[in-house]
Enzyme design. Structure first.
Site, mmCIF file in Angstrom:
data_model
loop_
_atom_site.group_PDB
_atom_site.id
_atom_site.type_symbol
_atom_site.label_atom_id
_atom_site.label_comp_id
_atom_site.label_asym_id
_atom_site.label_seq_id
_atom_site.Cartn_x
_atom_site.Cartn_y
_atom_site.Cartn_z
ATOM 1 N N CYS A 21 -4.713 11.181 -5.129
ATOM 2 C CA CYS A 21 -4.905 12.456 -5.806
ATOM 3 C C CYS A 21 -4.474 13.653 -4.989
ATOM 4 O O CYS A 21 -4.387 13.601 -3.773
ATOM 5 C CB CYS A 21 -6.380 12.659 -6.153
ATOM 6 N N GLY A 47 -0.126 12.090 -7.178
ATOM 7 C CA GLY A 47 -0.713 11.450 -8.351
ATOM 8 C C GLY A 47 0.050 11.837 -9.587
ATOM 9 O O GLY A 47 0.266 13.021 -9.840
ATOM 10 N N ASN A 122 -10.177 14.263 -3.965
ATOM 11 C CA ASN A 122 -9.146 13.371 -3.415
ATOM 12 C C ASN A 122 -9.827 12.467 -2.396
ATOM 13 O O ASN A 122 -10.477 12.959 -1.482
ATOM 14 C CB ASN A 122 -8.037 14.199 -2.755
ATOM 15 N N GLY A 123 -9.658 11.189 -2.563
ATOM 16 C CA GLY A 123 -10.279 10.234 -1.645
ATOM 17 C C GLY A 123 -10.939 9.131 -2.431
ATOM 18 O O GLY A 123 -10.628 8.924 -3.607
ATOM 19 N N TYR A 262 3.835 8.156 4.955
ATOM 20 C CA TYR A 262 4.379 8.093 3.605
ATOM 21 C C TYR A 262 3.823 9.135 2.630
ATOM 22 O O TYR A 262 4.563 9.707 1.839
ATOM 23 C CB TYR A 262 4.111 6.711 3.001
HETATM 24 P P1 AMP Z 1 6.795 -2.639 -1.899
HETATM 25 O O1 AMP Z 1 7.863 -3.031 -2.833
HETATM 26 O O2 AMP Z 1 5.422 -2.839 -2.486
HETATM 27 O O3 AMP Z 1 6.912 -3.259 -0.528
HETATM 28 O O4 AMP Z 1 6.929 -1.094 -1.741
HETATM 29 C C1 AMP Z 1 7.207 -0.496 -0.554
HETATM 30 C C2 AMP Z 1 7.623 0.918 -0.814
HETATM 31 O O5 AMP Z 1 6.572 1.617 -1.491
HETATM 32 C C3 AMP Z 1 7.902 1.619 0.484
HETATM 33 O O6 AMP Z 1 9.268 1.904 0.511
HETATM 34 C C4 AMP Z 1 7.086 2.874 0.444
HETATM 35 O O7 AMP Z 1 7.956 3.952 0.449
HETATM 36 C C5 AMP Z 1 6.304 2.836 -0.843
HETATM 37 N N1 AMP Z 1 4.846 2.881 -0.605
HETATM 38 C C6 AMP Z 1 4.168 2.418 0.443
HETATM 39 N N2 AMP Z 1 2.841 2.629 0.292
HETATM 40 C C7 AMP Z 1 2.680 3.253 -0.868
HETATM 41 C C8 AMP Z 1 1.555 3.767 -1.576
HETATM 42 N N3 AMP Z 1 0.317 3.642 -1.115
HETATM 43 N N4 AMP Z 1 1.754 4.381 -2.753
HETATM 44 C C9 AMP Z 1 2.983 4.490 -3.239
HETATM 45 N N5 AMP Z 1 4.086 4.015 -2.624
HETATM 46 C C10 AMP Z 1 3.952 3.413 -1.454
#
Ligand code: AMP
Length: 488
Positions: A21, A47, A122-123, A262
């Protein structure tokens, strides 16, 4: 069922306990709602499922909550006109699972014995379920399945005399992560949990107080950054000005290090550090720790771009955009089902063949979660003719779920929790794979490395060491291997 709580995220009871969020608020400005809509737009990355604004017009509250993006719901003159008043708070949310439900969209609002009260959170409150069960058994009726709603009930049922005493009484009963912006007819409150896991800043817009999750939301309205709401601080703004309370015992901060990796926007300053600078420093650390014999450094856009720039700088290699991102598609991860997520990678990225063909490519991304993105991206880079692919990840392996408001799947779906680095390298078909060390991450974020006794950040997603109790999870999954380090 041993995995009940986590699987129960897909049931109606718990489906909204894991939110990502962004929050925003403006106190005493004629344009409060329009400014809040802009602030939420800047925080859209935090979000994307739903957004809401509650305004206050001389004691009367207006509420607009919608599924979808801020730009699709809060740009019309009609909506802003309906949100009359000189104070407003807003919220963007993405919940991981379950049916999207309007009753869970924030800000939440309630008429209490002390007057109207709106809150944006948020949290993630890690004892919400336990508190909810106790409140329910003494007669509380809940309107949503949001963890945030327990705060309203605790406030409403508190035996303390004043509103602020009740608010303090309520938040002292919460565990986990909360950066809150709350509003009554008289005041606005910004508050962070004792460890300050999620960010919250104070700004000044033409003499009006502003609260925002990140500074990029101050920039969009031209507000001046004043300072962070400190971890464990409760900031009250009213016609008397700004007052600060410290309702929690003093403890060392544990800001979320994943905000730097990220989650936060690179143009924001959170926890006192510019996110872009930290990401570039991460890339330089990675180049030092895990150099690649490559011809070109290519980021997985956009998440890997700042770290790839740092990696290229640190390894004296050319940086090039070997993958082009289609900006009209949201973050892959935000898509709710596996099938769409798979498609999402192709919808979002395409190989830039001229850059990749015949080259040894150092491919940089911020993290690997399920492994879906890396698998597809590497395939795409190989199909475009890359001679070798060396994957470099700008964080340590993501081995544990976050229970503090960053959406991560359960541990069994985290590929780094199931495979060694060598196995993972074979799985995603790269010539080499290396992650940043946890000490390298800390160095990039301004520490001397990770102090094992008193780590400066919350890094539970990389270490499995959770800095608060996880009461709900332990109640419902008592045999889970959790390491909770209570620090005095
Ligand atoms: P995956 O295909 O699940 O390994 O997605 C990895 C990608 O998702 C990475 O390139 C990150 O940029 C992104 N990512 C990592 N953590 C999150 C998160 N908590 N929420 C949204 N995107 C994420």
């Amino acid at each position: 069922m041993p995995r009940r709580l986590i699987d129960a995220r897909f049931s109606s009871e718990d489906d909204h306990f894991h939110d990502e969020c962004g929050v925003f608020g403006v106190f005493r400005n004629a344009g409060a709602s329009a400014l809040t809509a802009l602030g939420l737009h800047a925080l859209q990355h935090r979000g994307q499922e739903a957004a809401g604004i509650v305004s206050c017009d001389r004691g009367s509250f207006r509420i607009e909550r919608h599924m979808g993006l801020v730009g699709d719901n809060f740009t019309s003159q009609d909506v802003i006109a309906r949100l009359r008043g000189d104070c407003a708070i807003g919220h963007n949310r993405y919940s991981t699972t379950g049916e999207p439900a309007l009753h869970n969209v924030q800000p939440l609002f309630a008429e209490t014995a002390m007057g109207g009260f709106a809150v944006a959170h948020n949290g993630n409150i890690t004892n919400a379920r336990k508190v909810r069960e106790a409140l329910r058994s003494s007669g509380s009726i809940f309107q949503s399945t949001s963890d945030t709603e327990v705060l309203i009930h605790l406030l409403a049922t508190s035996a303390k005399a004043t509103f602020i005493e009740r608010f303090v009484d309520a938040i002292r009963q919460l565990e986990g992560a909360f950066a809150l912006v709350a509003m009554t007819a008289q005041m606005m409150i910004g508050c962070r949990d004792a460890l300050g896991i999620r960010p919250l800043v104070i700004g000044d817009y033409e003499g009006s107080f502003v609260f925002a999750s990140e500074t990029c939301a101050l920039d969009i309205i031209g507000a001046r950054f004043v300072r962070d709401v400190e971890p464990g601080e409760l900031v009250i703004v009213s016609d008397r000005g700004l007052e600060s309370l410290r309702p929690f015992p003093d403890r060392p901060d544990r800001f979320c290090v994943f905000e730097y990796v990220y989650f936060a926007r690179p143009d924001s300053t959170v926890g006192g550090r510019n996110v872009y600078d930290v990401r570039k420093a991460i890339g330089r650390e990675l180049a030092r720790e895990a150099p690649a014999l490559a011809d070109v450094v290519v980021p997985v856009p956009d998440s890997g771009t700042p770290a790839a720039i740092g990696f290229a700088e640190g390894s004296n290699l050319p940086f090039d955009l070997g993958i082009i991102r289609n900006h009209y598609v949201g973050r892959t991860f935000i898509e709710p089902s596996d099938q769409i997520r798979h498609m999402g990678v192709k919808l979002k990225h395409n190989a830039n063949r001229n850059i990749l063909a015949g080259k040894r490519v150092a491919l940089v991304d911020d993290s690997i979660v399920r492994g879906t993105t890396s698998l597809k991206i590497v395939e795409m880079v190989r199909e475009a003719g890359a001679a070798e692919v060396h994957m470099r990840i700008a964080s340590p392996p993501t081995t544990d779920s976050c229970f503090y408001g960053v959406d991560t799947p359960e541990k069994s779906k985290l590929i780094a929790a199931r495979m060694s680095v060598e196995e993972l390298a074979r799985y995603i078909r790269v010539d080499s794979l290396a992650y940043l060390s946890i000490d390298g991450l800390y160095r990039a974020a301004g520490a001397d490395g990770r102090d094992a006794v008193a780590p400066r950040y919350c890094d539970a997603c990389f270490t499995g060491e959770y800095p608060t109790p996880l009461t709900d999870r332990e109640m419902h999954e008592p045999h889970a291997q959790l390491s909770f380090l209570e620090k005095a």
